[in-house]
Design an enzyme around this catalytic site. Sequence first.
Site, PDB file in Angstrom:
ATOM      1  N   ASN A   1     -38.964 -30.989 -39.760  1.00  0.00           N
ATOM      2  CA  ASN A   1     -38.499 -32.358 -39.657  1.00  0.00           C
ATOM      3  C   ASN A   1     -37.245 -32.537 -40.516  1.00  0.00           C
ATOM      4  O   ASN A   1     -36.853 -31.636 -41.265  1.00  0.00           O
ATOM      5  CB  ASN A   1     -39.599 -33.327 -40.087  1.00  0.00           C
ATOM      6  CG  ASN A   1     -39.410 -34.720 -39.524  1.00  0.00           C
ATOM      7  OD1 ASN A   1     -38.422 -34.997 -38.846  1.00  0.00           O
ATOM      8  ND2 ASN A   1     -40.333 -35.613 -39.804  1.00  0.00           N
TER       9      ASN A   1
ATOM     10  N   CYS B   1     -31.071 -37.567 -36.127  1.00  0.00           N
ATOM     11  CA  CYS B   1     -32.057 -36.487 -36.000  1.00  0.00           C
ATOM     12  C   CYS B   1     -31.627 -35.439 -34.984  1.00  0.00           C
ATOM     13  O   CYS B   1     -31.873 -34.248 -35.157  1.00  0.00           O
ATOM     14  CB  CYS B   1     -33.421 -37.054 -35.629  1.00  0.00           C
ATOM     15  SG  CYS B   1     -33.472 -37.830 -33.996  1.00  0.00           S
TER      16      CYS B   1
ATOM     17  N   HIS C   1     -37.531 -39.338 -31.546  1.00  0.00           N
ATOM     18  CA  HIS C   1     -37.139 -38.556 -32.712  1.00  0.00           C
ATOM     19  C   HIS C   1     -37.089 -37.075 -32.349  1.00  0.00           C
ATOM     20  O   HIS C   1     -38.020 -36.540 -31.735  1.00  0.00           O
ATOM     21  CB  HIS C   1     -38.151 -38.778 -33.841  1.00  0.00           C
ATOM     22  CG  HIS C   1     -37.796 -38.108 -35.129  1.00  0.00           C
ATOM     23  ND1 HIS C   1     -36.598 -38.304 -35.772  1.00  0.00           N
ATOM     24  CD2 HIS C   1     -38.497 -37.229 -35.906  1.00  0.00           C
ATOM     25  CE1 HIS C   1     -36.571 -37.588 -36.895  1.00  0.00           C
ATOM     26  NE2 HIS C   1     -37.705 -36.929 -36.980  1.00  0.00           N
TER      27      HIS C   1
END
Length: 468
Positions: free
Chosen positions: A409, A92, A387
């Site tokens: 995202n 991520c 994250h």
Amino acid sequence: MKRNLIFAACVFCGVAVMEAQTKGGGLSADMLKDIVKEQKQAPVSEALANAVAANAIDDLAKSRQNAADFDTYFSVETPRQSITNQKQSGRCWMFSGFNVLRSNYTRQHGDSIQLEFSQAYLFFYDQLEKANLMLQGIVDTGTKPIDDQRVQFFFHYPLNDGGTFCGVADLTEKYGLVPKEVMPESFSSDNTSKARQLINSKLREYGLQLRDMVAKGKSQTSLNKAKVRMLAQVYRMLEMTIGTPPQKFTYAFKTAKGRAVGAAKTFTPQSFYKEVVGGQLNGTFIMAMNDPRRPYYKTYEVEYDRHTYDGHNWRYVNLPMDDIEQMAIASLKDGRKLYSSYDVGKQLDRKRGYADTENFDYGSLFGTTFGMDKAQRISTFDSGSTHAMTLCAVDLDANGKATKWKVENSWGADWGQKGCLIMTDRWFREYMFRLVVDKKYVSEKILKAAEQEPTMVMPEDPLFLPDE
């Protein structure tokens, strides 16, 4: 027979055995009797117990008052770009960092340009560099006992997928960038666990060999030759699972509809980096952290939290949320997206792509409270940055205060709000941890704090796990 009576009968059947085994602070038969008494004083509804046993906890704890449609309008929003998907990997940090870099480029050269960088390309070198960091760390600590905390650190974490924006800066400056079309994802870059497991096993084996060489007094030249041989095997495994990194390629920028923008050019990864990023990233940004356990306006550095042996440790300025929000708002108003990270699993309604502190009422469901504040959650490993996502919008009230935020995202375009997550400001303040901000949006007070000699903290600290 009632549930409590069944439990009590089972408890008393084992009393004799437990009395023989219990010592000091162990769970004794008398303690179990007291526990059962507590259940009788606050009996659980049979219907509620059946419901909890047979259903997902989140489905039962979801707040009906908070389940209504929420406002998706944002007063400050950066141009939308394509949504990526990290799939079954912990990259991520790279996806979020790349989102920022490509947004900066298209902002200057036209928002119609469709650009995505190859995550597989940089991941190849990220893993190779981390392998070298581990092996060199083993050499550096070779005279320490194997149960030394730092030696254990290197053996415990040879390779991982996680990282921070510092890794994006160090790796892209060193190895450049390539478009995704030039080096697309492989099965193992999308699904990293098996290859990582095998390479880690090999690295631990190599680590023992290097420690043995150090113990026998082998020369630095011999150690370096051995390390090159070991890294050659790692390179081979990465090449087979991720692909061969290109040294030169021809590429033409394109619009979202596939129309070429200008003539195709021949690039190296380094020249492509210069084309799309320009100069160095290091030195142009600060990383802000909200850690209420520690004094604000102080600089901290995490030892060994880096992607390359010769790179930069993760260094951050600890700031109150008010300052972090002001910098984020200034950047977004200027059309600049930001790397940011969160404890994304807390109070997240995954189906709606909506994060709010009131989404789920777990306390009422279980007849208790969950009362720790942010500092207490961090200290006890209950919360931390898990994250990274790309901050892309904020909604401001009449007084210029944030009411909600939006991030891009990396879980695919079909997830949440067309690939994005909307979070209330009260959730943002509780579960947001890191923000990377260009220095042009940072006050003199904070820039001065960032120039302090940093306090070194250990990577075992509960807040300093890498973003995944």
